[in-house]
Write a protein that holds these residues in place. Structure first.
Motif, PDB file in Angstrom:
ATOM      1  N   HIS A 279     183.713  31.789  60.999  1.00  0.00           N
ATOM      2  CA  HIS A 279     183.280  33.105  60.538  1.00  0.00           C
ATOM      3  C   HIS A 279     183.157  34.131  61.670  1.00  0.00           C
ATOM      4  O   HIS A 279     183.497  35.298  61.491  1.00  0.00           O
ATOM      5  N   THR A 280     182.654  33.714  62.828  1.00  0.00           N
ATOM      6  CA  THR A 280     182.462  34.664  63.931  1.00  0.00           C
ATOM      7  C   THR A 280     183.723  34.791  64.790  1.00  0.00           C
ATOM      8  O   THR A 280     184.153  35.903  65.105  1.00  0.00           O
TER       9      THR A 280
ATOM     10  N   GLN B 285     187.500  33.623  73.474  1.00  0.00           N
ATOM     11  CA  GLN B 285     186.769  32.956  72.400  1.00  0.00           C
ATOM     12  C   GLN B 285     186.107  31.675  72.893  1.00  0.00           C
ATOM     13  O   GLN B 285     185.003  31.327  72.453  1.00  0.00           O
TER      14      GLN B 285
ATOM     15  N   TYR C 187     180.233  29.023  62.989  1.00  0.00           N
ATOM     16  CA  TYR C 187     180.433  30.025  64.045  1.00  0.00           C
ATOM     17  C   TYR C 187     181.920  30.176  64.376  1.00  0.00           C
ATOM     18  O   TYR C 187     182.425  31.289  64.543  1.00  0.00           O
TER      19      TYR C 187
ATOM     20  N   GLN D 289     182.974  32.620  74.459  1.00  0.00           N
ATOM     21  CA  GLN D 289     181.980  32.971  73.438  1.00  0.00           C
ATOM     22  C   GLN D 289     181.360  31.706  72.835  1.00  0.00           C
ATOM     23  O   GLN D 289     180.149  31.651  72.594  1.00  0.00           O
TER      24      GLN D 289
END
Length: 281
Positions: free
Chosen positions: A217-218, A248, A214, A251
């Protein structure tokens, strides 16, 4: 292209905030917090020139110094901000002239006269530009004298301006100016620190795979993974360390909660982050 437009748009916003703070709150109260704006207040008292006109003339001279000593990239963005600020101040003087303070609350106007220009100045510094004026000598000192704290460089330059104002301003304006200089010095660095603040994240978990996937890549960030062992249970664990922007980090926190990811997490704020991926944070 989108990043460039965003950067120039933020610079325009910073300039507008500085112009509003200077014209509506700084100049009418004759505060002198240093810089060209403060010098313009003194010049308006001693010469036939208006504060806006003097500000424009002084910034043109200092822009030449920026081209010579700081660099073309900084000078170009500073020219945009400086000329934009000068144009706005002249326009405000023409279309919204103020002979007296806007309100009858000197403390309120003092707070706005300090906070608005400081916020605009800090945002410009964060974007690699400045509004011109004594920001340019401060950037020259930072580059050639290796002064890391831009607020300190500004303080010593602006202190001279405030001292000069002691011979021109009345006692109340002088006291406000002295306090304003001290507040401005710390406020600029605090705002820059708030803008650039990131989160250092450490996660202790059994399976680091989904978490690292995560993050890489995200979120598009790197991470460091190391082995660990529980002191009480003796269980084998993994430690994931990464540095993220505040958005971030939120997130990542949401991802862990939504997936009920079994982990022990700590997040700490950090201001100075250097390395790949953080040049423009």
């Amino acid at each position: 292209m989108e990043k460039k437009l965003r950067r120039w748009g933020l610079m325009a916003l910073a300039v507008l905030v500085m112009a509003v703070g200077s014209h509506f709150f700084l100049f009418p109260n004759q505060f002198c917090f240093g810089g060209v704006s403060g010098l313009s207040t003194i010049a308006a008292r001693l010469t036939p020139l208006s504060a806006g006109t003097f500000n424009a003339a002084a910034n043109l001279v200092l822009l030449l110094a920026a081209f010579l000593f700081v660099g073309k990239s900084f000078a170009m963005t500073t020219a945009f901000a400086s000329l934009g600020l000068s144009a706005l101040l002249v326009a405000f003087e023409k279309w919204v002239p103020l002979a007296d303070p806007l309100t009858s609350q000197p403390m309120l106007e003092f707070l706005l006269a300090v906070s608005l220009p400081s916020a605009g100045c800090a945002l410009l510094f964060h974007l690699g530009a400045s509004s011109g004026g004594t920001d340019i000598p401060a950037m020259i000192l930072k580059k050639h004298a290796h002064i890391q704290n831009i607020g300190v460089a500004l303080f010593w330059i602006d202190l001279f301006m405030v001292a000069a104002g002691a011979f021109v301003l009345d006692l109340q304006a002088m006291l406000y100016s002295a306090v304003g200089l001290a507040v401005k010095t710390f406020l600029i660095d605090d705002i820059i620190g708030s803008i650039t603040m990131c989160k250092s994240v450490m996660v202790v978990c059994e399976d680091a795979g989904p978490l690292c996937e995560y993050i890489t890549h995200t979120l598009g960030r790197g991470a460091t993974v190391g082995p660990a062992k529980g002191a009480y249970t003796g269980a084998e664990q993994s430690i994931v360390f990464t540095t993220l922007t505040r958005r971030q980090a939120n997130q990542l926190r949401l991802f862990i909660r939504q997936n009920a990811f079994p982990a022990f997490i700590t997040m700490s704020s950090t201001v100075d982050v250097f390395g790949q991926g953080f040049a423009n944070v």
